[in-house]
Design a protein around this motif. Structure first.
Motif, short mmCIF file in Angstrom:
data_model
loop_
_atom_site.label_atom_id
_atom_site.label_comp_id
_atom_site.label_asym_id
_atom_site.label_seq_id
_atom_site.Cartn_x
_atom_site.Cartn_y
_atom_site.Cartn_z
N ARG A 154 41.55 30.04 38.22
CA ARG A 154 40.80 30.91 38.85
C ARG A 154 40.62 31.10 40.15
O ARG A 154 38.94 31.18 40.62
N ASP A 155 41.51 30.79 41.01
CA ASP A 155 41.80 31.35 41.77
C ASP A 155 41.99 33.25 42.08
O ASP A 155 42.00 33.16 41.11
N LEU A 156 41.67 33.51 43.40
CA LEU A 156 42.39 35.35 44.02
C LEU A 156 43.15 35.03 44.28
O LEU A 156 43.97 34.74 44.77
N VAL A 157 43.71 36.46 43.15
CA VAL A 157 45.17 36.64 43.60
C VAL A 157 44.64 38.26 43.92
O VAL A 157 44.94 39.21 43.12
N ILE A 158 45.92 38.92 44.39
CA ILE A 158 46.28 39.73 45.07
C ILE A 158 47.83 40.32 45.05
O ILE A 158 48.06 39.31 45.83
N SER A 159 47.66 41.51 43.47
CA SER A 159 49.04 41.40 43.56
C SER A 159 49.25 42.66 44.40
O SER A 159 49.24 44.06 44.22
N GLN A 165 44.89 46.85 52.68
CA GLN A 165 43.74 45.52 52.60
C GLN A 165 43.66 44.90 53.37
O GLN A 165 43.77 43.98 53.01
N THR A 166 44.45 45.55 54.36
CA THR A 166 44.15 44.17 55.57
C THR A 166 42.85 44.30 56.07
O THR A 166 41.40 45.03 55.50
N GLY A 167 41.84 42.91 56.18
CA GLY A 167 41.04 42.66 56.43
C GLY A 167 40.36 40.70 56.24
O GLY A 167 41.66 39.99 56.00
N ASP A 193 33.99 48.42 43.11
CA ASP A 193 34.96 48.84 41.40
C ASP A 193 35.37 49.79 41.63
O ASP A 193 34.96 50.93 41.31
N ASP A 194 36.86 50.15 42.43
CA ASP A 194 37.12 51.20 42.77
C ASP A 194 38.85 50.95 42.51
O ASP A 194 38.92 49.97 42.83
N ALA A 195 39.66 52.58 42.16
CA ALA A 195 41.06 51.99 42.51
C ALA A 195 41.63 51.35 43.65
O ALA A 195 42.39 50.61 43.20
N LYS A 196 41.22 51.85 44.67
CA LYS A 196 41.38 50.52 46.26
C LYS A 196 41.55 48.98 45.37
O LYS A 196 42.24 48.17 46.28
#
Length: 314
Positions: A164-169, A175-177, A150-153
């Motif tokens: 309910r899928d995971l979205v990375i905007s 955020q590679t990994g 739980d941080d700004a990153k």
């Protein structure tokens, strides 16, 4: 960096008390899964036997509480099996196509129980390369909650309200990994990994009028995608849809491009020939398959040929 996210899905399955029907599970190469016995504690004086086909691959007697696992035919399960002492559930790590088949667990006690599973494995490892600023959706399916740093990153990570899928905007290079998903049902626990590599790339294209505009998907071949769409100003201008065997430009939806759109069959790249200043604007790329969706916006600027003439003259 290695990134870990754990997503939890609860699904209730209707099962017979003594003999459970044969549920079918589809997995991808590299997944880890736990096949559940559906009991919270091994019954007193009971025996648990796990089989792959007709061959015993794990067993445990409640009296001594010492589980045993075996390598199986051709040692395909060597160092991959773990039997839970408390529940008798069986975990298979780093699953491969040779693990396709019929599994059964026989719980021998006062209330005897036999449960079977059919496991299918696709020979695919989920990995994708994206550009900074892309939006990525991982199709994890009906996730109820997200647990993670739980941080700004990670403020750009959320769950889609409908799917309910995971979205990375607007994804960033840091955020590679590896992203991990855990899906729990009453019959099994699935662990799956998605590897995302975030790199640089061209998100703006600037050309002179009449020069071609080349918009790239960034993939060498489109075999890994079921659907590729190119849109601008809300209009669909090109589509590759394997589900209905559709391939080609859709310039009928936008008369500006009549006869000037060219879709590359191998890469999904879009070329606008004989460009005009009215072609300037944002072009939106959508690429998806059953595991994930990639969205990208490319800004196009077409400069007037009068500017070119002015620059040459002065």
């Amino acid at each position: 960096p290695w990134v870990g996210f754990y997503l939890f899905l609860q699904v209730l399955l209707v099962q017979n008390r003594h003999v459970t029907p044969n549920p079918q599970y589809l997995f991808k190469k590299g997944d880890s899964l736990t096949l559940n016995t559906d009991i919270t504690e091994v019954p007193r004086d009971s025996k648990i036997i796990w089989k792959f086909g007709d061959e015993i691959i794990a067993r445990m007697n409640e009296a001594d509480g010492n589980p045993s696992t075996y390598d199986g035919p051709g040692a395909i399960f060597k160092d991959r099996l773990k039997l839970d002492r408390q529940t008798g559930s069986l975990t298979i790590t780093n699953i491969r196509t040779e693990h396709i088949g019929h599994y059964s667990v026989d719980i021998k006690s006062i209330d005897a129980k036999l449960k079977t599973f059919q496991v299918t494995v696709h020979d695919v490892v989920e990995s994708l390369s994206v550009m900074e600023g892309d939006s990525v959706t991982l199709h994890t399916g009906q996730v109820n909650g997200l647990n993670g740093p739980d941080d700004a990153k990670w403020r750009n990570i959320h769950l889609n309200d409908q799917t309910r899928d995971l979205v990375i905007s607007n994804i960033r290079s840091d955020q590679t990994g590896v992203y991990k998903v855990e899906i729990n049902t009453i019959s099994m626990v699935l662990h799956r990994k998605f590897y995302i590599a975030v790199g640089g790339g061209v998100k703006t294209v600037s050309v002179m009028e009449r020069d071609p505009v080349n918009l790239h998907t960034g993939v060498i071949e489109i075999r890994g995608y079921d659907l590729i769409l190119w849109k601008t100003e809300g209009n669909l201008v090109a589509e590759i849809n394997k589900g209905i065997n559709l391939f080609g430009p859709r310039d009928v939806d936008d008369l500006r491009f009549s006869g000037r759109l060219h879709l590359h069959r191998e890469t999904g790249d879009l070329t606008i020939s004989d460009s005009k200043t009215t072609d300037s604007g944002d072009y939106h790329l959508h690429m998806s398959n059953s595991a994930y969706t990639l969205q990208r916006t490319i800004r196009v600027t077409v400069k007037s040929e009068y500017i070119k003439y002015f620059l040459q003259k002065f």
